[in-house]
Design a protein around this motif. Structure first.
Motif, PDB file in Angstrom:
ATOM      1  N   CYS A  79       0.850  -1.190   0.000  1.00 49.24           N
ATOM      2  CA  CYS A  79       0.000   0.000   0.000  1.00 49.24           C
ATOM      3  C   CYS A  79       0.888   1.243   0.000  1.00 49.24           C
ATOM      4  CB  CYS A  79      -0.850   0.075   1.265  1.00 49.24           C
ATOM      5  SG  CYS A  79      -1.883  -1.343   1.580  1.00 49.24           S
ATOM      6  N   ILE A  80       0.307   2.345  -0.452  1.00 48.71           N
ATOM      7  CA  ILE A  80       0.953   3.644  -0.288  1.00 48.71           C
ATOM      8  C   ILE A  80       0.943   3.957   1.202  1.00 48.71           C
ATOM      9  CG2 ILE A  80       0.655   6.132  -0.696  1.00 48.71           C
ATOM     10  CD1 ILE A  80       1.462   4.816  -3.252  1.00 48.71           C
ATOM     11  N   ASN A  81       2.027   4.461   1.734  1.00 51.37           N
ATOM     12  CA  ASN A  81       2.068   4.920   3.120  1.00 51.37           C
ATOM     13  C   ASN A  81       1.545   6.352   3.114  1.00 51.37           C
ATOM     14  OD1 ASN A  81       2.888   6.126   5.589  1.00 51.37           O
ATOM     15  ND2 ASN A  81       4.414   4.520   5.855  1.00 51.37           N
ATOM     16  N   LYS A  82       0.253   6.510   3.394  1.00 48.89           N
ATOM     17  CA  LYS A  82      -0.417   7.805   3.238  1.00 48.89           C
ATOM     18  C   LYS A  82       0.180   8.898   4.121  1.00 48.89           C
ATOM     19  CE  LYS A  82      -4.681   5.711   1.679  1.00 48.89           C
ATOM     20  NZ  LYS A  82      -4.964   6.153   0.366  1.00 48.89           N
ATOM     21  N   GLU A  83       0.565   8.559   5.325  1.00 46.76           N
ATOM     22  CA  GLU A  83       1.148   9.558   6.226  1.00 46.76           C
ATOM     23  C   GLU A  83       2.482  10.074   5.670  1.00 46.76           C
ATOM     24  OE1 GLU A  83       3.062   9.639  10.683  1.00 46.76           O
ATOM     25  OE2 GLU A  83       1.269   8.414  10.380  1.00 46.76           O
ATOM     26  N   ASN A  84       3.343   9.168   5.256  1.00 48.99           N
ATOM     27  CA  ASN A  84       4.639   9.575   4.707  1.00 48.99           C
ATOM     28  C   ASN A  84       4.479  10.243   3.350  1.00 48.99           C
ATOM     29  OD1 ASN A  84       5.905   8.653   6.958  1.00 48.99           O
ATOM     30  ND2 ASN A  84       6.739   6.824   6.024  1.00 48.99           N
ATOM     31  N   TRP A  85       3.477   9.817   2.580  1.00 55.17           N
ATOM     32  CA  TRP A  85       3.231  10.451   1.280  1.00 55.17           C
ATOM     33  C   TRP A  85       2.824  11.904   1.481  1.00 55.17           C
ATOM     34  CZ3 TRP A  85       4.978   9.185  -3.189  1.00 55.17           C
ATOM     35  CH2 TRP A  85       4.495   9.841  -4.314  1.00 55.17           C
ATOM     36  N   ALA A  86       2.005  12.180   2.487  1.00 56.64           N
ATOM     37  CA  ALA A  86       1.601  13.561   2.788  1.00 56.64           C
ATOM     38  C   ALA A  86       2.824  14.395   3.191  1.00 56.64           C
ATOM     39  CB  ALA A  86       0.546  13.574   3.889  1.00 56.64           C
ATOM     40  N   MET A  87       3.712  13.804   3.981  1.00 56.51           N
ATOM     41  CA  MET A  87       4.931  14.492   4.381  1.00 56.51           C
ATOM     42  C   MET A  87       5.801  14.780   3.159  1.00 56.51           C
ATOM     43  SD  MET A  87       8.499  13.755   4.955  1.00 56.51           S
ATOM     44  CE  MET A  87       8.407  11.995   4.938  1.00 56.51           C
ATOM     45  N   ALA A  88       5.925  13.801   2.253  1.00 61.48           N
ATOM     46  CA  ALA A  88       6.722  13.980   1.037  1.00 61.48           C
ATOM     47  C   ALA A  88       6.135  15.087   0.169  1.00 61.48           C
ATOM     48  CB  ALA A  88       6.792  12.662   0.250  1.00 61.48           C
ATOM     49  N   LYS A  89       4.832  15.095   0.029  1.00 64.38           N
ATOM     50  CA  LYS A  89       4.162  16.131  -0.761  1.00 64.38           C
ATOM     51  C   LYS A  89       4.466  17.510  -0.192  1.00 64.38           C
ATOM     52  CE  LYS A  89      -0.369  17.685  -2.264  1.00 64.38           C
ATOM     53  NZ  LYS A  89      -1.804  17.603  -2.066  1.00 64.38           N
ATOM     54  N   SER A  90       4.391  17.642   1.112  1.00 65.22           N
ATOM     55  CA  SER A  90       4.670  18.919   1.769  1.00 65.22           C
ATOM     56  C   SER A  90       6.113  19.363   1.549  1.00 65.22           C
ATOM     57  CB  SER A  90       4.366  18.804   3.265  1.00 65.22           C
ATOM     58  OG  SER A  90       4.698  19.986   3.925  1.00 65.22           O
ATOM     59  N   LEU A  91       7.045  18.423   1.686  1.00 67.37           N
ATOM     60  CA  LEU A  91       8.462  18.751   1.472  1.00 67.37           C
ATOM     61  C   LEU A  91       8.723  19.213   0.041  1.00 67.37           C
ATOM     62  CD1 LEU A  91      10.317  15.886   3.386  1.00 67.37           C
ATOM     63  CD2 LEU A  91      10.425  18.322   3.904  1.00 67.37           C
ATOM     64  N   PHE A  92       8.168  18.478  -0.926  1.00 68.74           N
ATOM     65  CA  PHE A  92       8.371  18.847  -2.331  1.00 68.74           C
ATOM     66  C   PHE A  92       7.698  20.180  -2.650  1.00 68.74           C
ATOM     67  CE2 PHE A  92       9.597  14.387  -3.134  1.00 68.74           C
ATOM     68  CZ  PHE A  92      10.732  14.618  -3.902  1.00 68.74           C
ATOM     69  N   GLU A  93       6.498  20.406  -2.126  1.00 66.71           N
ATOM     70  CA  GLU A  93       5.820  21.681  -2.377  1.00 66.71           C
ATOM     71  C   GLU A  93       6.635  22.848  -1.832  1.00 66.71           C
ATOM     72  OE1 GLU A  93       1.938  21.065  -0.667  1.00 66.71           O
ATOM     73  OE2 GLU A  93       1.107  20.373  -2.569  1.00 66.71           O
ATOM     74  N   SER A  94       7.130  22.724  -0.613  1.00 65.31           N
ATOM     75  CA  SER A  94       7.940  23.790  -0.016  1.00 65.31           C
ATOM     76  C   SER A  94       9.194  24.051  -0.839  1.00 65.31           C
ATOM     77  CB  SER A  94       8.341  23.434   1.416  1.00 65.31           C
ATOM     78  OG  SER A  94       7.209  23.358   2.230  1.00 65.31           O
ATOM     79  N   PHE A  95       9.847  22.988  -1.255  1.00 67.65           N
ATOM     80  CA  PHE A  95      11.065  23.105  -2.056  1.00 67.65           C
ATOM     81  C   PHE A  95      10.772  23.778  -3.395  1.00 67.65           C
ATOM     82  CE2 PHE A  95      13.749  21.037  -5.355  1.00 67.65           C
ATOM     83  CZ  PHE A  95      14.952  21.624  -5.019  1.00 67.65           C
ATOM     84  N   LEU A  96       9.733  23.332  -4.080  1.00 67.82           N
ATOM     85  CA  LEU A  96       9.409  23.890  -5.389  1.00 67.82           C
ATOM     86  C   LEU A  96       8.986  25.351  -5.298  1.00 67.82           C
ATOM     87  CD1 LEU A  96       7.600  20.809  -6.935  1.00 67.82           C
ATOM     88  CD2 LEU A  96       9.892  21.667  -7.490  1.00 67.82           C
ATOM     89  N   VAL A  97       8.255  25.720  -4.255  1.00 67.56           N
ATOM     90  CA  VAL A  97       7.873  27.118  -4.064  1.00 67.56           C
ATOM     91  C   VAL A  97       9.119  27.967  -3.812  1.00 67.56           C
ATOM     92  CG1 VAL A  97       6.710  28.708  -2.463  1.00 67.56           C
ATOM     93  CG2 VAL A  97       5.513  26.685  -3.315  1.00 67.56           C
ATOM     94  N   GLU A  98      10.024  27.466  -2.975  1.00 65.99           N
ATOM     95  CA  GLU A  98      11.261  28.202  -2.670  1.00 65.99           C
ATOM     96  C   GLU A  98      12.086  28.435  -3.929  1.00 65.99           C
ATOM     97  OE1 GLU A  98      15.377  27.599  -0.086  1.00 65.99           O
ATOM     98  OE2 GLU A  98      13.630  26.357   0.370  1.00 65.99           O
ATOM     99  N   VAL A  99      12.242  27.388  -4.730  1.00 65.97           N
ATOM    100  CA  VAL A  99      13.030  27.511  -5.966  1.00 65.97           C
ATOM    101  C   VAL A  99      12.310  28.429  -6.953  1.00 65.97           C
ATOM    102  CG1 VAL A  99      13.907  26.226  -7.963  1.00 65.97           C
ATOM    103  CG2 VAL A  99      14.210  25.308  -5.661  1.00 65.97           C
TER     104      VAL A  99
END
Length: 106
Positions: A79-99
């Motif tokens: 299964c997708i690990n939904k909790e970690n997937w949400a954390m990954a999404k947040s990290l990538f969003e923050s990074f992409l916004v910063e860049v």
């Protein structure tokens, strides 16, 4: 000047990016995301790779925390690990916004 230390977020983002860095791993995640419940069965019947290669890709995704698996012989449930997937999404969003907010001028 002292070297800057890498942040926990930078290390996590790099680990996630590495786990996402292969097209088969992307295919695995897309396949699992389409499931209404956890996937039971042999993914090598669906994906164009050998079982041993698939096992290595699943291991990489599990170590990055993007998927979880339960072994109930003779099957494995993924299964997708939904909790970690949400954390990954947040990290990538923050990074992409910063860049994206950097105007690129030197």
């Amino acid at each position: 000047m002292a070297k800057e230390q890498l942040t926990k977020e930078q290390e996590q983002l790099a680990r996630l990016a590495k786990a996402l860095g292969h097209p088969i791993r992307i295919a695995i995640l897309q396949m699992l995301a389409r499931q209404t419940c956890c996937y039971h069965g042999d993914m090598s019947d669906i994906l164009p790779i050998a079982k041993s290669t698939l096992s290595q890709h699943l291991k990489e995704l599990k170590e990055a925390g993007l998927i979880q698996g339960t072994i109930t012989l003779p099957t494995v449930k993924y299964c997708i690990n939904k909790e970690n997937w949400a954390m990954a999404k947040s990290l990538f969003e923050s990074f992409l916004v910063e860049v994206n907010n950097n105007d690129g001028s030197c």
